[in-house]
Scaffold this motif. Structure first.
Motif, short mmCIF file in Angstrom:
data_model
loop_
_atom_site.label_atom_id
_atom_site.label_comp_id
_atom_site.label_asym_id
_atom_site.label_seq_id
_atom_site.Cartn_x
_atom_site.Cartn_y
_atom_site.Cartn_z
N UNK A 1 47.91 21.56 -75.16
CA UNK A 1 48.05 22.47 -74.05
C UNK A 1 46.84 22.34 -73.14
N UNK A 2 47.08 22.07 -71.89
CA UNK A 2 46.02 22.01 -70.90
C UNK A 2 46.11 23.22 -70.00
N UNK A 3 45.08 24.03 -70.00
CA UNK A 3 45.01 25.20 -69.14
C UNK A 3 43.86 24.99 -68.18
N UNK A 4 44.09 25.29 -66.93
CA UNK A 4 43.04 25.13 -65.94
C UNK A 4 42.37 26.46 -65.65
N UNK A 5 41.05 26.39 -65.48
CA UNK A 5 40.25 27.54 -65.08
C UNK A 5 39.45 27.13 -63.86
N UNK A 6 38.94 28.10 -63.14
CA UNK A 6 38.19 27.83 -61.92
C UNK A 6 36.70 28.06 -62.16
N UNK A 7 35.92 27.00 -62.05
CA UNK A 7 34.47 27.11 -62.14
C UNK A 7 33.91 27.27 -60.72
N UNK A 8 33.14 28.31 -60.52
CA UNK A 8 32.46 28.54 -59.25
C UNK A 8 31.02 28.10 -59.46
N UNK A 9 30.58 27.11 -58.70
CA UNK A 9 29.24 26.54 -58.91
C UNK A 9 28.48 26.47 -57.59
N UNK A 10 27.17 26.62 -57.69
CA UNK A 10 26.32 26.44 -56.51
C UNK A 10 24.90 26.15 -56.96
N UNK A 18 26.71 28.66 -62.37
CA UNK A 18 28.16 28.68 -62.28
C UNK A 18 28.78 29.65 -63.26
N UNK A 19 30.02 29.99 -62.98
CA UNK A 19 30.77 30.88 -63.86
C UNK A 19 32.24 30.56 -63.74
N UNK A 20 33.01 31.08 -64.67
CA UNK A 20 34.45 30.91 -64.67
C UNK A 20 35.07 32.17 -64.07
N UNK A 26 31.54 34.29 -68.84
CA UNK A 26 31.33 32.85 -69.01
C UNK A 26 30.54 32.36 -67.80
N UNK A 27 29.22 32.28 -67.98
CA UNK A 27 28.36 31.81 -66.90
C UNK A 27 27.21 31.01 -67.50
N UNK A 28 26.69 30.09 -66.71
CA UNK A 28 25.64 29.19 -67.19
C UNK A 28 24.69 28.84 -66.06
N UNK A 29 23.55 28.28 -66.45
CA UNK A 29 22.54 27.81 -65.51
C UNK A 29 21.93 26.55 -66.09
N UNK A 30 21.87 25.49 -65.29
CA UNK A 30 21.31 24.22 -65.74
C UNK A 30 20.56 23.54 -64.60
N UNK A 31 19.80 22.52 -64.92
CA UNK A 31 19.01 21.79 -63.92
C UNK A 31 19.84 20.85 -63.04
N UNK A 40 29.12 24.80 -69.05
CA UNK A 40 30.11 25.84 -68.76
C UNK A 40 31.43 25.55 -69.49
N UNK A 41 31.77 24.27 -69.66
CA UNK A 41 32.97 23.92 -70.42
C UNK A 41 32.80 24.31 -71.89
N UNK A 42 31.65 24.01 -72.46
CA UNK A 42 31.38 24.37 -73.86
C UNK A 42 31.38 25.89 -74.04
N UNK A 43 30.77 26.60 -73.10
CA UNK A 43 30.72 28.06 -73.16
C UNK A 43 32.11 28.66 -73.03
N UNK A 44 32.95 28.11 -72.18
CA UNK A 44 34.33 28.58 -72.03
C UNK A 44 35.11 28.38 -73.33
N UNK A 45 34.97 27.22 -73.94
CA UNK A 45 35.66 26.97 -75.21
C UNK A 45 35.23 27.97 -76.28
N UNK A 46 33.93 28.22 -76.37
CA UNK A 46 33.41 29.18 -77.35
C UNK A 46 33.94 30.59 -77.08
#
Length: 70
Positions: A1-10, A18-20, A26-31, A40-46
């Motif tokens: 099953x493939x489900x799409x989510x929207x990641x908002x990134x800046x 970014x966040x979903x 579900x939000x993250x911050x990286x370099x 963000x993909x790993x955090x969404x799965x978790x």
């Protein structure tokens, strides 16, 4: 099953954030943008797995799972 989510990134200064849209919390911050998308993909799965386990624990025994498509 493939489900799409929207990641908002800046980019904010030296960081990418970014966040979903569809899943609160579900939000993250990286370099880099690449690192952000991986994180963000790993955090969404978790989050989805945690929510699933939490729902199953709350319902107890003798339940039916129904797939819903919107």
């Amino acid at each position: 099953m493939n489900t799409e989510y929207t990641a908002v990134v800046k980019q904010e200064g030296d960081w990418w954030i970014g966040w979903i849209e569809e899943i609160p919390g579900v939000n993250c911050q990286e370099r880099t943008r690449k690192e952000l998308m991986e994180s963000i993909q790993a955090t969404l799965k978790e989050a989805l797995e945690f929510n699933r386990q939490d729902a199953l624990a709350a319902i107890g025994a003798k339940y039916i799972e129904e797939k819903i498509t919107i």
